[in-house]
Scaffold this motif. Structure first.
Motif, PDB file in Angstrom:
ATOM      1  N   GLU A  53      31.073  53.700  16.501  1.00  0.00           N
ATOM      2  CA  GLU A  53      29.795  53.370  15.863  1.00  0.00           C
ATOM      3  C   GLU A  53      29.473  51.882  16.033  1.00  0.00           C
ATOM      4  O   GLU A  53      28.309  51.524  16.250  1.00  0.00           O
ATOM      5  N   ILE A  54      30.473  51.031  15.923  1.00  0.00           N
ATOM      6  CA  ILE A  54      30.252  49.590  16.106  1.00  0.00           C
ATOM      7  C   ILE A  54      29.806  49.307  17.539  1.00  0.00           C
ATOM      8  O   ILE A  54      28.900  48.507  17.772  1.00  0.00           O
ATOM      9  N   GLU A  56      28.270  51.413  19.557  1.00  0.00           N
ATOM     10  CA  GLU A  56      27.001  52.067  19.872  1.00  0.00           C
ATOM     11  C   GLU A  56      25.822  51.623  19.017  1.00  0.00           C
ATOM     12  O   GLU A  56      24.677  51.915  19.375  1.00  0.00           O
ATOM     13  N   ILE A  57      26.058  50.917  17.922  1.00  0.00           N
ATOM     14  CA  ILE A  57      24.944  50.521  17.055  1.00  0.00           C
ATOM     15  C   ILE A  57      23.967  49.649  17.843  1.00  0.00           C
ATOM     16  O   ILE A  57      24.365  48.816  18.666  1.00  0.00           O
ATOM     17  N   ARG A  58      22.696  49.858  17.601  1.00  0.00           N
ATOM     18  CA  ARG A  58      21.679  49.139  18.369  1.00  0.00           C
ATOM     19  C   ARG A  58      21.521  47.689  17.899  1.00  0.00           C
ATOM     20  O   ARG A  58      21.387  46.796  18.703  1.00  0.00           O
ATOM     21  N   ASP A  59      21.484  47.501  16.593  1.00  0.00           N
ATOM     22  CA  ASP A  59      21.257  46.161  16.041  1.00  0.00           C
ATOM     23  C   ASP A  59      22.598  45.426  15.949  1.00  0.00           C
ATOM     24  O   ASP A  59      23.401  45.688  15.068  1.00  0.00           O
ATOM     25  N   LYS A  60      22.802  44.503  16.871  1.00  0.00           N
ATOM     26  CA  LYS A  60      24.061  43.764  16.938  1.00  0.00           C
ATOM     27  C   LYS A  60      23.876  42.303  16.480  1.00  0.00           C
ATOM     28  O   LYS A  60      24.570  41.410  16.942  1.00  0.00           O
ATOM     29  N   GLN A  61      22.954  42.104  15.555  1.00  0.00           N
ATOM     30  CA  GLN A  61      22.658  40.741  15.125  1.00  0.00           C
ATOM     31  C   GLN A  61      23.875  40.031  14.530  1.00  0.00           C
ATOM     32  O   GLN A  61      24.060  38.831  14.729  1.00  0.00           O
ATOM     33  N   ILE A 156      31.356  37.087  27.687  1.00  0.00           N
ATOM     34  CA  ILE A 156      31.617  38.465  27.267  1.00  0.00           C
ATOM     35  C   ILE A 156      30.358  39.260  27.585  1.00  0.00           C
ATOM     36  O   ILE A 156      29.280  38.935  27.083  1.00  0.00           O
ATOM     37  N   PRO A 157      30.475  40.287  28.438  1.00  0.00           N
ATOM     38  CA  PRO A 157      29.267  40.983  28.893  1.00  0.00           C
ATOM     39  C   PRO A 157      28.538  41.767  27.803  1.00  0.00           C
ATOM     40  O   PRO A 157      27.310  41.776  27.765  1.00  0.00           O
ATOM     41  N   ILE A 158      29.262  42.414  26.927  1.00  0.00           N
ATOM     42  CA  ILE A 158      28.644  43.196  25.856  1.00  0.00           C
ATOM     43  C   ILE A 158      29.260  42.719  24.544  1.00  0.00           C
ATOM     44  O   ILE A 158      30.446  42.937  24.301  1.00  0.00           O
ATOM     45  N   VAL A 159      28.454  42.055  23.735  1.00  0.00           N
ATOM     46  CA  VAL A 159      28.962  41.490  22.485  1.00  0.00           C
ATOM     47  C   VAL A 159      28.838  42.519  21.369  1.00  0.00           C
ATOM     48  O   VAL A 159      27.763  43.046  21.102  1.00  0.00           O
ATOM     49  N   ASN A 160      29.982  42.817  20.750  1.00  0.00           N
ATOM     50  CA  ASN A 160      30.046  43.602  19.529  1.00  0.00           C
ATOM     51  C   ASN A 160      31.358  43.208  18.851  1.00  0.00           C
ATOM     52  O   ASN A 160      32.160  42.464  19.426  1.00  0.00           O
ATOM     53  N   PHE A 161      31.574  43.688  17.656  1.00  0.00           N
ATOM     54  CA  PHE A 161      32.774  43.257  16.940  1.00  0.00           C
ATOM     55  C   PHE A 161      34.061  43.761  17.584  1.00  0.00           C
ATOM     56  O   PHE A 161      35.107  43.151  17.409  1.00  0.00           O
ATOM     57  N   ILE A 162      33.999  44.821  18.338  1.00  0.00           N
ATOM     58  CA  ILE A 162      35.199  45.312  19.023  1.00  0.00           C
ATOM     59  C   ILE A 162      35.564  44.362  20.159  1.00  0.00           C
ATOM     60  O   ILE A 162      36.726  43.958  20.296  1.00  0.00           O
TER      61      ILE A 162
END
Length: 181
Positions: A53-54, A56-61, A156-162
């Protein structure tokens, strides 16, 4: 649920998983151990669900803000130490009895950004310096390390908490290898 809520739930689940792992190790056999094993499987499945879910979530603010916060934190360290006398070293213990408290503090500041614990950055204004090379960290070497870290985190190409947590784990290994081992 927003990205930060998902992260906090993930952290809570990870703590539960660690607790259950300890309980499994403590029980030799019997229904209690089996219950802990079943609970751990359930919790670990939920961990994977929250990680997905982290991602795939759209809002990564929040993760984008954390990414920027890491860069700001590293720059705060650079700004604080770059104009010091080149004969000085940053004191590893930072006035404590803990060896390598300096490096632990740096890692803690980065981890706090990734765990969503703070927004903004810690200003490292009370750093201790030494003239003893064996008890210090070379300032120029640390600045070079920090600049390399900014490059890594910026790419980092795709920023998310993972991905930020993956970055932190690698960061921790790099700082240990470079300044402790």
């Amino acid at each position: 649920m927003n990205e930060l809520d998902l992260l906090r739930n993930l952290i809570d689940l990870e703590k539960s998983s660690i607790f259950l792992e300890i309980q499994i190790e403590l029980w030799h056999e019997g229904p209690e151990k089996q219950k802990y094993i079943t609970d751990k499987i359930f919790v670990d499945d939920k961990i994977e669900k929250f990680k997905n879910e982290i991602i795939e979530i759209r809002d990564k603010q929040f993760s984008i803000r954390a990414n920027r916060g890491i860069i700001d934190q590293i720059n705060a360290y650079i700004n604080e130490i770059r104009d010091k006398d080149p004969r000085l070293f940053l004191d590893r213990n930072q006035g404590t009895v803990l060896k390598n408290e300096l490096l632990a503090s740096i890692a803690r500041d980065i981890r706090m950004q990734i765990n969503g614990s703070i927004f903004g950055h810690n200003i490292p204004i009370d750093l201790y310096y030494t003239i003893e090379k064996e008890n210090g960290v070379n300032i120029e070497e640390l600045i070079s390390f920090f600049k390399n870290e900014i490059e890594i985190i910026s790419n980092i190409p795709i920023v998310n908490f993972i991905t930020l947590r993956d970055y932190y784990n690698a960061f921790e290994s790099r700082i240990i290898d470079r300044f402790i081992n």
